[in-house]
Design a protein around this motif. Sequence first.
Motif, mmCIF file in Angstrom:
data_model
loop_
_atom_site.group_PDB
_atom_site.id
_atom_site.type_symbol
_atom_site.label_atom_id
_atom_site.label_comp_id
_atom_site.label_asym_id
_atom_site.label_seq_id
_atom_site.Cartn_x
_atom_site.Cartn_y
_atom_site.Cartn_z
ATOM 1 N N ASP A 230 -17.981 -38.231 26.260
ATOM 2 C CA ASP A 230 -16.737 -38.050 25.513
ATOM 3 C C ASP A 230 -15.593 -38.855 26.121
ATOM 4 N N GLU A 233 -14.103 -41.912 24.359
ATOM 5 C CA GLU A 233 -13.090 -41.785 23.312
ATOM 6 C C GLU A 233 -11.675 -41.990 23.843
ATOM 7 N N ASN A 234 -11.529 -42.090 25.172
ATOM 8 C CA ASN A 234 -10.217 -42.309 25.766
ATOM 9 C C ASN A 234 -9.893 -43.785 25.948
ATOM 10 N N VAL A 267 -8.581 -41.324 12.349
ATOM 11 C CA VAL A 267 -9.888 -41.791 12.816
ATOM 12 C C VAL A 267 -9.951 -43.314 12.887
ATOM 13 N N ALA A 270 -9.462 -44.799 16.270
ATOM 14 C CA ALA A 270 -10.102 -44.037 17.347
ATOM 15 C C ALA A 270 -11.547 -44.457 17.580
ATOM 16 N N ILE A 271 -12.015 -44.249 18.795
ATOM 17 C CA ILE A 271 -13.431 -44.349 19.137
ATOM 18 C C ILE A 271 -14.051 -42.963 18.932
ATOM 19 N N SER A 272 -15.222 -42.917 18.323
ATOM 20 C CA SER A 272 -15.917 -41.637 18.150
ATOM 21 C C SER A 272 -17.337 -41.751 18.678
ATOM 22 N N VAL A 273 -17.780 -40.697 19.350
ATOM 23 C CA VAL A 273 -19.101 -40.657 19.972
ATOM 24 C C VAL A 273 -19.948 -39.612 19.264
ATOM 25 N N ASN A 274 -21.125 -40.007 18.823
ATOM 26 C CA ASN A 274 -22.031 -39.071 18.155
ATOM 27 C C ASN A 274 -23.419 -39.137 18.772
ATOM 28 N N VAL A 297 -21.751 -44.957 18.920
ATOM 29 C CA VAL A 297 -20.312 -44.969 19.173
ATOM 30 C C VAL A 297 -19.675 -45.868 18.116
ATOM 31 N N THR A 299 -16.541 -47.901 16.838
ATOM 32 C CA THR A 299 -15.417 -48.518 17.530
ATOM 33 C C THR A 299 -14.387 -49.072 16.541
#
Length: 421
Positions: A230, A233-234, A267, A270-274, A297, A299
């Motif tokens: 996670d 995402e920063n 969104v 943002a970066i999102s991780v799944n 991820v 991007t």
Amino acid sequence: MEHITQNVDEWIRRDTKAITELVSALVQCQTPSPPGDTRGAMILVEKFLSARDLSFKRVTAEDTMPNLLSTIPMATEGRHLMLSGHLDVLPAGDEPGWHDDPWRGKIVDGRIWGRGTSDMKAGVAVMLFSYYYMFQLRKYLSGRLSLALASDEETGMGRGTGHMFTQIPSEMEADCVLSPEPSGTEAITFSSKGYLQFNVSVATRGAISGYPNQSPSAIRIAADIIRDLDELENISAELPPSIKGLLEDAHYREWYNAMYGEGSAEVIPAISVNVGTIAGGSSPSVISPGCFFEVTVVTPTGMDPEVVFKEAKAIVGRYPEAQIEFEGADIGDISATDHEMPVILQNVVTKLGWPKPKLTPDIAISDLRYWRYRGIPGFWYGPDGDNVSAANENVEIQQVLHLVRTYVLASVQYLQEDSSL
């Protein structure tokens, strides 16, 4: 131009039932990806083209995943406009709430229902009928119009549009590309986010569950890694000015969230991780000696996925029992917002009495990236896609007919030989 518009309206009225039934028939050709077998749907496409004396050729990497290219030369030389779409769809059946067989293609209440209706069996029907109508109008136009239909778009492993670019690059080059991906009829999409895919495997000695002193649990270590990922995402990203400018407008963000769902505007940058899949363990009585999971991820446009993967490697490297393996990545893609095609689309749509579509960045990935990476502008304009990955995906028939009109009239304007048409 008025007589062309009248002809198009007449053709659509005549063919409304045929357009609707083609969408339904394409849905009934089950093409979930994976496995991505699109042969049944491609047979329907080829029958449609052959019945109308439209030539085509297959350019295929794998037999179960056929790709097709067809081109119409107009009366005189000019620009090349490409229509791009795909035959594979997302899997269906495990989602709760389906009120019917997702592959039935039921036509009821002014809608066509089933997996792939909006992404993008309706879009395929729109392209086919638009392409046929443009063939009938070719004497008024200049340049070329091409139709590229691919498999393997949903999994993005390069066996579809990417393969066609490898095999016939000069024929895939164009001056502009349109795709009826599910943007919603109030939006014209000009960019997509990027993605990074990797997997992580964890291996330990393993032991009987009562002896934690003998071995750590691979599943517990995997859970810790998933938690730590996670941190990705920063990572901050610098958006392209065209996207940044839109998102700085509070009214635009409000419209975007109303269009695509609350929080959608937030969104985009943002970066999102799944973690998409996970497997591990053999028995509740055994401390797991192995665990494996796959990660995607997403991007922001403008970010290099390699930067994210470097950080992911560092995170996984904190755990000596774990290994990370790179699977694939694509950087986000974008087209210039001042291109003439969005203006043409907006003018056509408003003259048809529909709301003026706004230019939008999108989250989803499409095959337009193959053109955008080469500096060729590409834009989505397609149906609503609220239930693309959920139960009861459907498309409104009136939207489908509107899209056919829009695609024909916009293509005519782009390829017109005489501006007085």
